[in-house]
Design a protein around this motif. Structure first.
Motif, short mmCIF file in Angstrom:
data_model
loop_
_atom_site.label_atom_id
_atom_site.label_comp_id
_atom_site.label_asym_id
_atom_site.label_seq_id
_atom_site.Cartn_x
_atom_site.Cartn_y
_atom_site.Cartn_z
N LEU A 94 0.82 -1.21 0.00
CA LEU A 94 0.00 0.00 0.00
C LEU A 94 0.86 1.26 0.00
O LEU A 94 0.47 2.29 -0.58
CB LEU A 94 -0.94 -0.01 1.20
N GLY A 95 2.02 1.20 0.65
CA GLY A 95 2.93 2.35 0.62
C GLY A 95 3.42 2.65 -0.78
O GLY A 95 3.55 3.81 -1.18
N ALA A 96 3.72 1.61 -1.56
CA ALA A 96 4.14 1.81 -2.94
C ALA A 96 3.02 2.45 -3.76
O ALA A 96 3.25 3.37 -4.55
CB ALA A 96 4.56 0.48 -3.55
N LEU A 97 1.79 1.97 -3.56
CA LEU A 97 0.66 2.53 -4.30
C LEU A 97 0.46 4.00 -3.95
O LEU A 97 0.20 4.83 -4.82
CB LEU A 97 -0.61 1.74 -4.00
N ARG A 98 0.57 4.33 -2.66
CA ARG A 98 0.37 5.72 -2.24
C ARG A 98 1.47 6.63 -2.79
O ARG A 98 1.21 7.79 -3.12
CB ARG A 98 0.30 5.80 -0.72
N ALA A 99 2.68 6.13 -2.89
CA ALA A 99 3.81 6.93 -3.37
C ALA A 99 3.82 7.08 -4.88
O ALA A 99 4.61 7.86 -5.42
CB ALA A 99 5.13 6.30 -2.90
N GLY A 100 3.00 6.32 -5.59
CA GLY A 100 2.96 6.42 -7.03
C GLY A 100 4.02 5.60 -7.74
O GLY A 100 4.29 5.82 -8.92
N VAL A 101 4.64 4.65 -7.02
CA VAL A 101 5.59 3.74 -7.65
C VAL A 101 4.90 2.40 -7.87
O VAL A 101 3.81 2.15 -7.36
CB VAL A 101 6.87 3.58 -6.80
N ILE A 102 5.52 1.54 -8.63
CA ILE A 102 4.90 0.27 -9.01
C ILE A 102 5.41 -0.85 -8.11
O ILE A 102 6.60 -1.12 -8.04
CB ILE A 102 5.20 -0.07 -10.49
N ALA A 103 4.49 -1.49 -7.41
CA ALA A 103 4.83 -2.62 -6.55
C ALA A 103 5.00 -3.88 -7.38
O ALA A 103 4.28 -4.09 -8.37
CB ALA A 103 3.76 -2.83 -5.49
N VAL A 104 5.95 -4.72 -6.98
CA VAL A 104 6.13 -6.04 -7.60
C VAL A 104 6.03 -7.06 -6.47
O VAL A 104 7.01 -7.34 -5.79
CB VAL A 104 7.47 -6.16 -8.33
N PRO A 105 4.85 -7.63 -6.22
CA PRO A 105 4.66 -8.56 -5.10
C PRO A 105 5.34 -9.90 -5.38
O PRO A 105 4.95 -10.63 -6.30
CB PRO A 105 3.14 -8.72 -5.02
N LEU A 106 6.35 -10.20 -4.56
CA LEU A 106 7.09 -11.44 -4.72
C LEU A 106 7.18 -12.16 -3.39
O LEU A 106 6.28 -12.01 -2.55
CB LEU A 106 8.48 -11.14 -5.31
N PHE A 107 8.19 -12.94 -3.19
CA PHE A 107 8.33 -13.76 -1.99
C PHE A 107 9.79 -13.78 -1.59
O PHE A 107 10.67 -13.34 -2.33
CB PHE A 107 7.81 -15.18 -2.24
N THR A 108 10.05 -14.30 -0.40
CA THR A 108 11.43 -14.33 0.07
C THR A 108 12.19 -15.48 -0.57
O THR A 108 11.61 -16.51 -0.92
CB THR A 108 11.46 -14.50 1.59
N PRO A 109 13.50 -15.33 -0.75
CA PRO A 109 14.31 -16.44 -1.27
C PRO A 109 14.40 -17.55 -0.23
O PRO A 109 14.21 -17.31 0.95
CB PRO A 109 15.68 -15.80 -1.53
N GLY A 110 14.66 -18.73 -0.68
CA GLY A 110 14.84 -19.83 0.26
C GLY A 110 14.27 -21.15 -0.21
O GLY A 110 14.78 -22.22 0.13
N LEU A 111 13.19 -21.10 -1.01
CA LEU A 111 12.62 -22.32 -1.53
C LEU A 111 13.37 -22.72 -2.79
O LEU A 111 13.35 -21.99 -3.78
CB LEU A 111 11.13 -22.14 -1.84
N PRO A 112 14.05 -23.88 -2.80
CA PRO A 112 14.90 -24.24 -3.95
C PRO A 112 14.15 -24.22 -5.28
O PRO A 112 14.67 -23.77 -6.30
CB PRO A 112 15.39 -25.64 -3.59
N GLU A 113 12.88 -24.67 -5.26
CA GLU A 113 12.15 -24.75 -6.51
C GLU A 113 11.74 -23.38 -7.04
O GLU A 113 11.37 -23.24 -8.22
CB GLU A 113 10.89 -25.62 -6.33
N THR A 115 13.78 -20.53 -6.59
CA THR A 115 14.93 -19.64 -6.72
C THR A 115 15.11 -19.15 -8.15
O THR A 115 15.32 -17.96 -8.39
CB THR A 115 16.21 -20.36 -6.25
N GLY A 116 14.99 -20.05 -9.10
CA GLY A 116 15.16 -19.67 -10.50
C GLY A 116 14.09 -18.70 -10.95
O GLY A 116 14.38 -17.73 -11.66
N ARG A 117 12.85 -18.93 -10.54
CA ARG A 117 11.76 -18.02 -10.91
C ARG A 117 11.99 -16.64 -10.32
O ARG A 117 11.79 -15.63 -11.00
CB ARG A 117 10.43 -18.58 -10.42
N LEU A 118 12.43 -16.59 -9.07
CA LEU A 118 12.64 -15.29 -8.43
C LEU A 118 13.74 -14.51 -9.14
O LEU A 118 13.61 -13.30 -9.38
CB LEU A 118 12.98 -15.50 -6.96
#
Length: 227
Positions: A94-113, A115-118
């Motif tokens: 929501l902070g990104a939306l309010r600031a007018g920048v584009i959010a890219v919702p992702l996930f934390t690294p750590g799951l081996p399967e 890692t390549g997608r991230l």
């Protein structure tokens, strides 16, 4: 995660079918200290105590993230959300939306399967910085390398309230990527208007269980609960 709205309260007509930053400001003004989002405690955790923020708290937290982003980035730059599921994730989005920048919702690294997608997604969207939590900052920093700033959402300083301009409803709100199960992940821009239009009204005490980096979880926890 649950949302607690006064079932007798309705968004003012001026708020309806608008953007999420405006909707949030309206709920903060009308519902104030009533509970907004709650993260239940889980059996087996150290305390098992649920945590929640009021609408006013949530608006203040979003304001400080937006102020930091607006001070560092130009409009339409991209911010990667590399955080675990919780209130901080929603605040970063929501902070990104309010600031007018584009959010890219992702996930934390750590799951081996994953890692390549991230790595593929980060290479494609080229974010200007990454938001994460204090507990995950080290792991995220090691993953993205020295060329991308990584900021813990909890460590962003408080900011004075300000009047934010409403985002253009037809401007991009966030960049959504496909799962990449059949081919390389593909990104699709979702506008502010698209996000609000996809809202599903769940009413008071709604519960959200899908992960926030998936459209279902993200939309239920933002557009669905703020609209």
């Amino acid at each position: 995660m649950t949302v607690d709205q006064d079932s007798a309260s309705e968004a003012p007509a001026s708020q309806q079918r608008t953007t999420l930053p405006v909707l949030l400001a309206g709920w903060a003004a009308t519902l104030g200290d009533l509970p907004a989002f709650t993260v239940p405690g889980h059996r087996g955790e150290s305390d098992g105590v649920s945590t929640y923020w009021s609408w006013r708290d949530l608006d203040a937290q979003v304001n400080r993230v937006a102020a930091m982003l607006a001070g560092r980035l130009n409009p339409d730059e991209r911010v990667a959300l590399l955080a675990s599921q919780g209130l901080e994730y929603l605040v970063g989005f929501l902070g990104a939306l309010r600031a007018g920048v584009i959010a890219v919702p992702l996930f934390t690294p750590g799951l081996p399967e994953d890692t390549g997608r991230l790595r593929t997604v980060l290479g494609h969207c080229r974010p200007s910085l990454a938001l994460t939590t204090r507990a995950e900052q080290r792991a995220v920093t090691e993953f993205v390398g020295p060329y991308l700033a990584v900021i813990a959402i909890e460590d962003i300083p408080a900011a004075a309230p300000r009047d934010w301009p409403e985002p253009d409803p037809h401007s991009p709100a966030y960049l959504r990527y496909s799962s990449g199960s059949a081919r390389a992940p593909a990104g699709v821009m979702v506008t502010h208007a698209d996000l609000v239009a996809s809202a599903v009204g769940d009413g008071p005490d709604a519960v959200n269980w899908p992960p926030l980096f998936r459209d279902l979880g993200l939309v239920l926890s933002t557009a669905g609960e703020l609209s």
